[in-house]
Design a protein around this motif. Structure first.
Motif, short mmCIF file in Angstrom:
data_model
loop_
_atom_site.label_atom_id
_atom_site.label_comp_id
_atom_site.label_asym_id
_atom_site.label_seq_id
_atom_site.Cartn_x
_atom_site.Cartn_y
_atom_site.Cartn_z
N VAL A 47 33.39 39.68 31.48
CA VAL A 47 34.16 40.66 30.72
C VAL A 47 33.41 41.26 29.52
O VAL A 47 34.01 41.95 28.70
CB VAL A 47 35.49 40.05 30.20
CG1 VAL A 47 36.42 39.75 31.38
CG2 VAL A 47 35.26 38.81 29.37
N ARG A 64 35.30 32.00 41.16
CA ARG A 64 34.71 32.94 42.14
C ARG A 64 35.62 34.16 42.35
O ARG A 64 35.22 35.13 42.99
CB ARG A 64 34.48 32.24 43.48
CG ARG A 64 33.55 31.05 43.39
CD ARG A 64 33.00 30.66 44.75
NE ARG A 64 34.02 30.41 45.73
CZ ARG A 64 34.52 29.20 46.06
NH1 ARG A 64 34.08 28.12 45.44
NH2 ARG A 64 35.42 29.07 46.99
N LEU A 65 36.81 34.11 41.85
CA LEU A 65 37.72 35.23 41.95
C LEU A 65 37.55 36.20 40.78
O LEU A 65 38.10 37.30 40.79
CB LEU A 65 39.18 34.75 41.97
CG LEU A 65 39.77 34.29 43.31
CD1 LEU A 65 39.89 35.45 44.28
CD2 LEU A 65 39.04 33.15 43.95
N ALA A 66 36.82 35.79 39.77
CA ALA A 66 36.57 36.69 38.64
C ALA A 66 35.69 37.84 39.12
O ALA A 66 34.91 37.70 40.07
CB ALA A 66 35.89 35.92 37.50
N GLU A 67 35.84 38.95 38.46
CA GLU A 67 35.13 40.18 38.82
C GLU A 67 33.63 39.94 39.03
O GLU A 67 32.93 39.49 38.12
CB GLU A 67 35.33 41.21 37.69
CG GLU A 67 34.73 42.57 37.94
CD GLU A 67 35.40 43.28 39.12
OE1 GLU A 67 36.60 43.03 39.37
OE2 GLU A 67 34.72 44.07 39.79
N GLN D 14 40.86 42.63 26.46
CA GLN D 14 39.63 42.80 27.24
C GLN D 14 39.55 41.64 28.23
O GLN D 14 39.09 40.55 27.89
CB GLN D 14 38.45 42.78 26.26
CG GLN D 14 37.08 43.01 26.85
CD GLN D 14 36.01 42.90 25.76
OE1 GLN D 14 36.31 43.04 24.56
NE2 GLN D 14 34.78 42.65 26.14
N ASP D 16 39.89 40.29 32.72
CA ASP D 16 39.84 40.57 34.15
C ASP D 16 41.08 41.36 34.53
O ASP D 16 42.21 41.02 34.16
CB ASP D 16 39.79 39.25 34.92
CG ASP D 16 39.46 39.46 36.40
OD1 ASP D 16 38.35 39.11 36.81
OD2 ASP D 16 40.32 39.98 37.13
N ARG D 18 42.81 41.58 37.07
CA ARG D 18 43.86 40.87 37.82
C ARG D 18 44.74 39.99 36.92
O ARG D 18 45.68 39.37 37.38
CB ARG D 18 43.24 40.04 38.94
CG ARG D 18 43.04 40.89 40.20
CD ARG D 18 42.02 40.27 41.12
NE ARG D 18 40.72 40.18 40.45
CZ ARG D 18 39.61 39.80 41.05
NH1 ARG D 18 39.62 39.47 42.32
NH2 ARG D 18 38.46 39.74 40.39
N ASP D 71 44.74 35.61 44.75
CA ASP D 71 43.42 36.17 44.48
C ASP D 71 43.17 36.41 42.99
O ASP D 71 42.26 37.18 42.63
CB ASP D 71 43.21 37.49 45.25
CG ASP D 71 43.18 37.26 46.75
OD1 ASP D 71 42.82 36.15 47.18
OD2 ASP D 71 43.53 38.19 47.50
N PRO D 73 41.98 35.11 39.22
CA PRO D 73 41.06 34.09 38.69
C PRO D 73 41.77 33.16 37.71
O PRO D 73 41.48 33.17 36.51
CB PRO D 73 39.98 34.93 38.01
CG PRO D 73 40.70 36.16 37.55
CD PRO D 73 41.76 36.42 38.58
#
Lengths: 89, 89, 89, 89, 89
Positions: A47, A64-67, D14, D16, D18, D71, D73
């Motif tokens: 981020v 692993r799901l983070a951008e 700021q 992710d 999702r 999905d 994080p």
């Protein structure tokens, strides 16, 4: 997730190719009163967090799901910069 | 992820066939000041790390995302050799 | 992964059907000097390990990747019998 | 899962994408006698829990199975408000 | 997995819909000598275990592989009632 602050960086040249370009930061978990916990983690910044900022850190497979971390061999990611947090006992 | 240094090796003949050819190393987590933490891990080297080098170790299911570990029964992998790390309190 | 030695067995009749036929062993994590750590785990033997042998134990979702554990509700598996391990500080 | 009580909130702009719209709460694990444990977690509320309520918190990849977290994080989610719990030694 | 004994129950009405009908039990991990460990877990019973029985508890994503837990937001499940366990140092 935990709250941590950013302490530093790790530099690695010889590494898994899926780590290429990733910013590996050293983060220190903190207590709710702002004091440091013992220990530290190496976490992938996703981020654009800045030095000494307080951040939200996710662990395990969810990192692993983070951008940008899809299919990357990482178990910790910074997923938010904290504006503030408040609590009462 | 954590920072560890490589202490030794584990030899196993009678093992899961998906461990065949994998280098199983004994790694010791270290503190940011370079001192040893208690405990150790057995970790699969995936980057050709050398004895006593400082490395980045990933744990959990993400260890299977490291190069060559797909579908292997491993929960810890060495994914980078550390050139340097720096931090300030 | 960790190094453990095999201490005993667990007998359960009323259990998840996917545990049928699995050997559930009590293992004790050990330190590198061979001394016992506190605690223990119940782990599925997948390599035919013998009583008191030193073994490699994998934890978490990767235990399901060990031979015969696919889709089983297990979080710990013995994946190798240790011939030897060596380390230097 | 663990039992915790809700202590506060975390505000992050700021972050992710999702995490947008998710309520990030600070929860404190408690003992069965109602006393606080040390430590805390940042957990996503998925059941509309209220301040200081006792809740069930799930961790790890299963936090992504909680309503609305697919999905995402996140590694911790509040999945139930506790009406009561009872136990005897 | 760990060995625990069943201490009590948790009642929750306002909860994730995939928890509907699930029996949420409070379990206490025990040592091999039968004494209690500190701490406790809230675990989903999947084998019809009875009050104060000794059980096998699985944690993490593998708890979702226990009978009836598919895609449920749970990280701990009781997967067996223990008839006996034996060990020797």
């Amino acid at each position: 997730m935990i709250i941590a602050r950013i302490l530093g960086t790790v530099v690695s040249t010889q590494k898994d190719e899926r780590l290429a370009g990733k910013k590996l930061l050293i983060v220190k978990p903190i207590n709710l009163d702002g004091s440091d916990q013992s220990g530290y983690l190496v976490s992938v910044d996703t981020v654009g967090a800045g030095f000494h900022e307080k951040v939200i850190v996710v662990g395990g497979s969810s990192a692993r799901l983070a951008e940008g971390n899809k299919d990357c061999p990482v178990d910790s990611a910074i997923i938010g910069v904290i504006d503030s947090f408040e609590y009462s006992k």
